[in-house]
Each structure stands twice: as C-alpha cells, then as structure tokens.
Design a protein around this motif. Structure first.
Motif, PDB file in Angstrom:
ATOM      1  N   ASP A 177       0.834  -1.192   0.000  1.00 31.85           N
ATOM      2  CA  ASP A 177       0.000   0.000   0.000  1.00 31.85           C
ATOM      3  C   ASP A 177       0.875   1.252   0.000  1.00 31.85           C
ATOM      4  N   VAL A 178       0.325   2.344  -0.544  1.00 33.73           N
ATOM      5  CA  VAL A 178       1.021   3.633  -0.555  1.00 33.73           C
ATOM      6  C   VAL A 178       0.135   4.643   0.163  1.00 33.73           C
ATOM      7  N   TYR A 179       0.757   5.473   0.988  1.00 32.21           N
ATOM      8  CA  TYR A 179       0.056   6.466   1.800  1.00 32.21           C
ATOM      9  C   TYR A 179       0.510   7.863   1.413  1.00 32.21           C
ATOM     10  N   LEU A 180      -0.267   8.855   1.819  1.00 36.22           N
ATOM     11  CA  LEU A 180       0.159  10.238   1.650  1.00 36.22           C
ATOM     12  C   LEU A 180      -0.555  11.116   2.653  1.00 36.22           C
ATOM     13  N   GLU A 181       0.017  12.284   2.849  1.00 35.16           N
ATOM     14  CA  GLU A 181      -0.593  13.325   3.671  1.00 35.16           C
ATOM     15  C   GLU A 181      -0.654  14.560   2.797  1.00 35.16           C
ATOM     16  N   CYS A 182      -1.810  15.216   2.776  1.00 31.07           N
ATOM     17  CA  CYS A 182      -1.949  16.400   1.930  1.00 31.07           C
ATOM     18  C   CYS A 182      -2.948  17.369   2.553  1.00 31.07           C
ATOM     19  N   ASN A 183      -2.954  18.580   2.032  1.00 31.32           N
ATOM     20  CA  ASN A 183      -3.998  19.533   2.374  1.00 31.32           C
ATOM     21  C   ASN A 183      -5.312  18.898   1.911  1.00 31.32           C
ATOM     22  N   ALA A 184      -6.322  18.919   2.740  1.00 24.00           N
ATOM     23  CA  ALA A 184      -7.587  18.247   2.417  1.00 24.00           C
ATOM     24  C   ALA A 184      -8.199  18.738   1.115  1.00 24.00           C
ATOM     25  N   THR A 185      -7.883  19.955   0.697  1.00 29.79           N
ATOM     26  CA  THR A 185      -8.422  20.446  -0.572  1.00 29.79           C
ATOM     27  C   THR A 185      -7.884  19.653  -1.763  1.00 29.79           C
ATOM     28  N   ILE A 235      -8.197   8.095   5.015  1.00 24.56           N
ATOM     29  CA  ILE A 235      -8.227   7.205   6.174  1.00 24.56           C
ATOM     30  C   ILE A 235      -7.962   8.027   7.440  1.00 24.56           C
ATOM     31  N   ALA A 236      -8.259   7.448   8.569  1.00 24.52           N
ATOM     32  CA  ALA A 236      -7.912   8.087   9.844  1.00 24.52           C
ATOM     33  C   ALA A 236      -6.396   8.025  10.014  1.00 24.52           C
ATOM     34  N   PRO A 237      -5.780   9.080  10.548  1.00 22.78           N
ATOM     35  CA  PRO A 237      -4.326   9.049  10.751  1.00 22.78           C
ATOM     36  C   PRO A 237      -3.857   7.817  11.521  1.00 22.78           C
ATOM     37  N   ALA A 238      -4.667   7.302  12.438  1.00 20.23           N
ATOM     38  CA  ALA A 238      -4.281   6.129  13.228  1.00 20.23           C
ATOM     39  C   ALA A 238      -4.106   4.881  12.364  1.00 20.23           C
ATOM     40  N   GLN A 239      -4.652   4.882  11.134  1.00 17.42           N
ATOM     41  CA  GLN A 239      -4.532   3.740  10.235  1.00 17.42           C
ATOM     42  C   GLN A 239      -3.259   3.801   9.382  1.00 17.42           C
ATOM     43  N   ALA A 240      -2.516   4.877   9.471  1.00 14.92           N
ATOM     44  CA  ALA A 240      -1.295   5.048   8.679  1.00 14.92           C
ATOM     45  C   ALA A 240      -0.115   4.365   9.370  1.00 14.92           C
ATOM     46  N   PRO A 241       0.949   4.065   8.624  1.00 20.87           N
ATOM     47  CA  PRO A 241       2.152   3.518   9.258  1.00 20.87           C
ATOM     48  C   PRO A 241       2.671   4.478  10.334  1.00 20.87           C
ATOM     49  N   PRO A 242       3.364   3.970  11.351  1.00 18.76           N
ATOM     50  CA  PRO A 242       3.780   4.793  12.492  1.00 18.76           C
ATOM     51  C   PRO A 242       4.506   6.091  12.116  1.00 18.76           C
ATOM     52  N   ALA A 243       5.427   6.058  11.167  1.00 21.25           N
ATOM     53  CA  ALA A 243       6.167   7.278  10.813  1.00 21.25           C
ATOM     54  C   ALA A 243       5.237   8.355  10.257  1.00 21.25           C
ATOM     55  N   LEU A 244       4.301   7.962   9.420  1.00 24.59           N
ATOM     56  CA  LEU A 244       3.360   8.926   8.854  1.00 24.59           C
ATOM     57  C   LEU A 244       2.329   9.336   9.897  1.00 24.59           C
ATOM     58  N   ARG A 245       1.916   8.411  10.732  1.00 25.58           N
ATOM     59  CA  ARG A 245       0.942   8.711  11.779  1.00 25.58           C
ATOM     60  C   ARG A 245       1.447   9.839  12.673  1.00 25.58           C
TER      61      ARG A 245
END
Length: 126
Positions: A68-76, A89-99
């Motif tokens: 799986d691939v994750y990202l964090e972005c401005n919600a817009t 997804i909820a931040p708690a569902q992300a890998p620890p470093a990204l969380r």
C-alpha cells in the motif's frame, strides 16, 4: 522545487525520486519515502499542471512500490488523489512514521485554518 512549492522538505532521498521531463526540461518530481511507503515531494511546475504529468508520476511511483502507498496532503487536494485511487483514512490507520507526522502536522494546520488528509492507495489497485 520541493522548497519552492512549500512541501515537506524532510526525508528527501534523491535515489527514490522520479523526474518528469518535457523537451529536456524537468517539469515534475516525486518520491515514495520507504519508511512509511509515503508518496511525497510531488510537485509539477505551474505551466505543466493539469496536463497529466503529476498523474503519470503518481502511477509510476506506486507501480515501483510494493504494498500500500500512503500520503498526507492539504484536504483540498484529496479529490485529486482520489482520482488516482487514494481514499482518505484516519491518521491512526497510517504507518507509524506517517501517523506521528500527520498528528503533529494536523495540529499545526489547524492553527492556520487548514485540514490535512491522510490517504491510502491499496496495492490491489492496478
């Protein structure tokens, strides 16, 4: 390009980057940070935005990443990434470093009236 676009300048590992070029000119870059399988540092120069360079970078980066691939972005920006197979997804569902990064970044973003989105693209999407 990362600094100029105001993106997260941490964990820049140039060996992980892909570069989009047009007529010998760099028009976009992006990487997947291995610690969290996080798509990041994705930027396309303004003149070439909306022409598919960002989507091609996303697809190529995801294709060379196992799992799986994750990202964090401005919600817009979440609708843009949703078009490329990512779902919020909820931040708690992300890998620890990204969380950890998302929790800190989310608090800071609120000070500026912004909301961050954490998103995931499952490896099963082709």
């Amino acid at each position: 390009m990362v600094w100029g676009a105001g993106l997260d300048p941490t964990d820049l590992h140039w060996a992980h980057f892909l570069i989009a070029e047009h007529a010998g000119q760099i028009v976009g870059i992006g990487q997947v940070r291995p610690a969290a399988s996080e798509l990041g540092s994705l930027v396309v120069v303004p003149y070439f935005r909306g022409q598919g360079a960002g989507g091609m970078l996303i697809d190529a980066l995801v294709a060379r990443t196992a799992g799986d691939v994750y990202l964090e972005c401005n919600a817009t920006l979440a609708p843009y990434y949703a078009r490329h197979g990512f779902t919020e997804i909820a931040p708690a569902q992300a890998p620890p470093a990204l969380r950890r990064k998302a929790m800190i970044g989310g608090r800071v973003a609120k000070w500026f009236g912004l909301r961050l989105a954490v998103m995931k693209r499952p490896s099963s999407i082709a």
